[in-house]
Structure formats: C-alpha cells, structure tokens
Design an enzyme around this catalytic site. Structure first.
Site, PDB file in Angstrom:
ATOM      1  N   GLU A   1       0.860  -1.176   0.000  1.00  8.35           N
ATOM      2  CA  GLU A   1       0.000   0.000   0.000  1.00  8.35           C
ATOM      3  C   GLU A   1       0.898   1.228   0.000  1.00  8.35           C
ATOM      4  OE1 GLU A   1      -2.971  -0.247   3.109  1.00  8.35           O
ATOM      5  OE2 GLU A   1      -4.239  -1.525   1.844  1.00  8.35           O
TER       6      GLU A   1
ATOM      7  N   THR B   1       5.497  -2.881   8.324  1.00  6.37           N
ATOM      8  CA  THR B   1       5.208  -1.587   7.720  1.00  6.37           C
ATOM      9  C   THR B   1       6.558  -0.936   7.481  1.00  6.37           C
ATOM     10  OG1 THR B   1       3.185  -1.434   9.055  1.00  6.37           O
ATOM     11  CG2 THR B   1       3.978   0.608   8.040  1.00  6.37           C
TER      12      THR B   1
HETATM   13 MN    MN Z   1      -3.034   1.025   4.751  1.00  4.16          MN
END
Ligand code: MN
Length: 405
Positions: free
Chosen positions: A194, A252
């Site tokens: 993303e 992340t």
């Molecule tokens: Mn996201």
C-alpha cells in the site's frame, strides 16, 4: 509550484543538481551510523549527511544534547520553535557562503536506521478512489463506500512494533485463509503493498482534551513514505467486524528521512472535492494537502503513479479525529494516510486495485503478476517539484522473503 526563479544553492555541489532528492530547500532528518558506531541524528544534503551530534558538540547547534541519541523523538519534543531555529541555522551553515568545515559524512558510507522510536501506529483509509475500488472488490458496488466514509476519517490502530526502516526484508506471513470447506492454514497467496505517506506527530496532547484541525497541523513534524504491507487473503477472512488485524501486522516499511512540513509548505494545495460538508470539528481553514508526486515500482519497473492531492482527509484532520474521544497523542506517533490511489488502474497504490483483485494480471519485466512473489522488491518514490529543485523522500524499499511454514 514556483519558488524564487533562482533557487538557493549549497556549497555541497551534489545538492544543487535539480534531480537530487536532498537540496538545501529540503533538509530532512534521519538517524545514521558509520562502521557499526553509535546511531545519531543527521540531516541529508546532496550526497552527504550533516552529523548533527558533532555539530552540537562543536557548538554550531543547540538541541539540548538530543542529536546524540539514536532516535529523533527528543529533538522533535523540543517543539516547533526549536524545529524552525534549527532549520534556519542549518540553512545558513549550508548555503554557498556557509561553513565549509561543517562535519558531514558520505551518505554512501552510512547505515540508515528508523528515524524515530515509533510510539504508536494508526493507519487510515482516506483516498476516495482506493476506498471505492477496494469496497467494490470486498462488498460489491452498492456497498462500496460505507455511509460514514464522507463524514469521518476511518482508521484502525496498527502495530508500532512491526514498523521497519527501508531496506529491511519482509517475511511472507502464514495465516488463516478462507477455503472451500472452512479455513486452511498456509502462506498468504495475495501479498500486496500500500503506497502511503506517514505523518510524524511532533507534540504530545493531553488525555481527555480534543485537538482542533489547526492545532493538529502545527503538531505534525513531517512526513515519510510508508508501505503498509497487506495480506489480502488473510484480510478478507478476518476483517469483519473489527477491521484488519494479522493481515497488516507482518510489517510496515517507512523511508529513513523525515521531510519536514516546513520543506513542504511551498507545495500546500487542496485535496479531493468534498461530497458533503464536514462536521465543524473536521473543517479546516486552509488547504491541508501537499502537491507530492508519488509512484511505486516492482523489481525496478514503475507500476503506479499518483499524487497526494487526490486524498479526501488530511493528516491534520485525521489527527484531530483521533483525539475526538480524548485519546492522547504522543511524540513519535505515526499516522498512515491510507493508500493513495488515483482513478485509473495505473494510478493505483496497491495491486489489489491494479489487478482487480487478481483477475487482471500486470506485466513486470516480461513476467505476469497478480500479487507479490517471493524475492520481489517493492520501492516507493515521492517528490514535490519546485522550480530548479525537488523535495525528495529518498528510498522506501522492501524485498519479500519466503514464508516459514
Ligand atoms: Mn493502509
């Protein structure tokens, strides 16, 4: 966007190349080490890093000793006046008639670390195109956008423990996946990226007290690129009713340099047009977005290009909403903007959208892909384009390792 016709130049020659991510107008903050030495704070300029800890020990800067620490949190906590003063002082030291004895190291010789100790991580869902596209794939076109979506920023509390710096390998997760006869356990087969920005909160707020949008904006120290790796098959099986959990906990990745709001100020712009008026606590008195070109590549091939200005909610609005309940924010809080997608398939920031949920493969260097395969490297890129210079974010990359069954 325009600045002065002749952009300011630095005595560090590489910083004056219009294609350099780190001109004197940028001055992003990071944490670096040399030859296994202690990590310390630095500022990127051209192909070099200013050693802020050494600057402070020579009396060139004053940050209460915070630059010698392995994270920027203590410097950031000194507040906006300290940020502005340090930026002004560094600009003076680095201009053409600045101080050529300033302690710097070659960026190529440095190891870059996580720039902050991430205290908490919250991720939002603020691109209309992304929310609609994903909603169609998960729930069909009638229920694509939930009814509250145009009224409030939607988010979930993520994990700070799995935030890593660019260049860190990411392990494909094992997970519970929906099978024809109940769940099966196995490696995720629909691993995705993303493309996002992450806002770094630079001031604490008090529990029980709300923060307004204007105050929220003043609390944001700067932005990083952020890849919110997502296991779509895990997500589809687990996400109702409480939202994503293990699908988003595998990692992340953020870029090592924090681009300050001061450097982005000349690029301030409006976001997506409002569908309906916001409640007063979310209204902003000036545009809250920045004109930042964003793209992502797979194994070196550019796949999607978009701009931060497509977003519906700014980081300041997200921060304000986050405190609606009285939830306190802390220095080092990381707020993901949500996937940044334009309307066309080649403007999307996730493979889920680009391949229509895996139905339309894309070609990467002659090979077909629906989702990310083991060994694939994903890189995010971001830059605000000025006249004769650009404000770059540096690298945000990660390579996928095979699952451990
Ligand atoms: Mn996201």
């Amino acid at each position: 966007m325009t600045d002065s016709p002749m952009p300011m130049k630095s005595w560090i020659a590489a910083a004056n190349d219009p294609a350099c991510d780190f001109p004197i107008q940028n001055l992003p903050y990071g944490v670096f080490s040399i030859d296994g030495g202690a990590p310390r704070c630095g500022v990127a300029i051209g192909d070099r890093i200013v050693d802020l800890a050494e600057c402070e020990s020579r009396g060139l800067l004053d940050a209460g000793g915070s630059f010698a620490r392995p994270a920027l949190n203590d410097f950031i906590a000194r507040g906006r006046a300290a940020w502005d003063e340090t930026r002004a002082r560094l600009t003076a030291l680095l201009t053409e008639d600045g101080d050529r004895t300033l302690p710097t190291v070659a960026m190529a010789e440095a190891t870059l670390h996580l720039p902050i100790r991430v205290t908490e991580f919250t991720d939002f869902y603020a691109s209309t195109n992304h929310a609609f596209n994903v909603g169609v794939l998960f729930r069909g076109p009638e229920n694509a956008l939930p009814p509250q979506w145009t009224h409030m920023p939607i988010g979930y509390n993520g994990r700070a423990s799995s935030v890593v710096v660019s260049g860190t390998d990411i392990r494909r997760p094992m997970g519970q996946l929906k099978g024809d006869n109940g769940p099966v356990w196995g490696p995720s087969r629909r691993l995705d990226l993303e493309l996002e920005l992450g806002a770094i909160v630079g001031a604490d707020s008090t529990m029980g007290e709300r923060v307004g949008v204007e105050q929220a904006e003043a609390m944001i120290f700067g932005y990083v690129l952020l890849n919110d790796w997502s296991a779509r098959d895990v997500q589809a099986w687990e996400y109702q009713p409480l939202g994503p959990f293990q699908a988003k906990a595998l990692g992340t990745t953020i870029s090592p340099w924090i681009v300050t709001t001061a450097a982005l100020e000349p690029f301030r712009c409006a976001g997506a047009e409002r569908v309906n008026p916001l409640l007063p606590y979310l209204q902003e008195s000036r545009p809250g977005f920045f004109d930042i070109d964003l793209s992502w590549s797979m194994n070196g091939q550019v796949m999607g290009r978009t701009n931060y200005n497509v977003m519906y909610y700014s980081s300041a609005q997200q921060l304000a909403h986050h405190t609606e309940s009285g939830c306190p924010m802390r220095v080092g809080d990381l707020l993901g903007t949500g996937t940044i997608s334009g309307p066309a398939p080649d403007q999307t920031g996730a493979l889920l959208e680009m391949t229509q949920g895996g139905k339309t493969p894309v070609t990467v260097n002659g090979e077909a892909r629906t989702f990310i395969e083991d060994g694939d490297t994903i890189a995010l890129h971001g830059q605000a384009r000025g006249e004769g210079y650009r404000i770059g974010f540096g690298p945000c990359t990660g390579t996928i390792l095979p699952a451990r069954p």
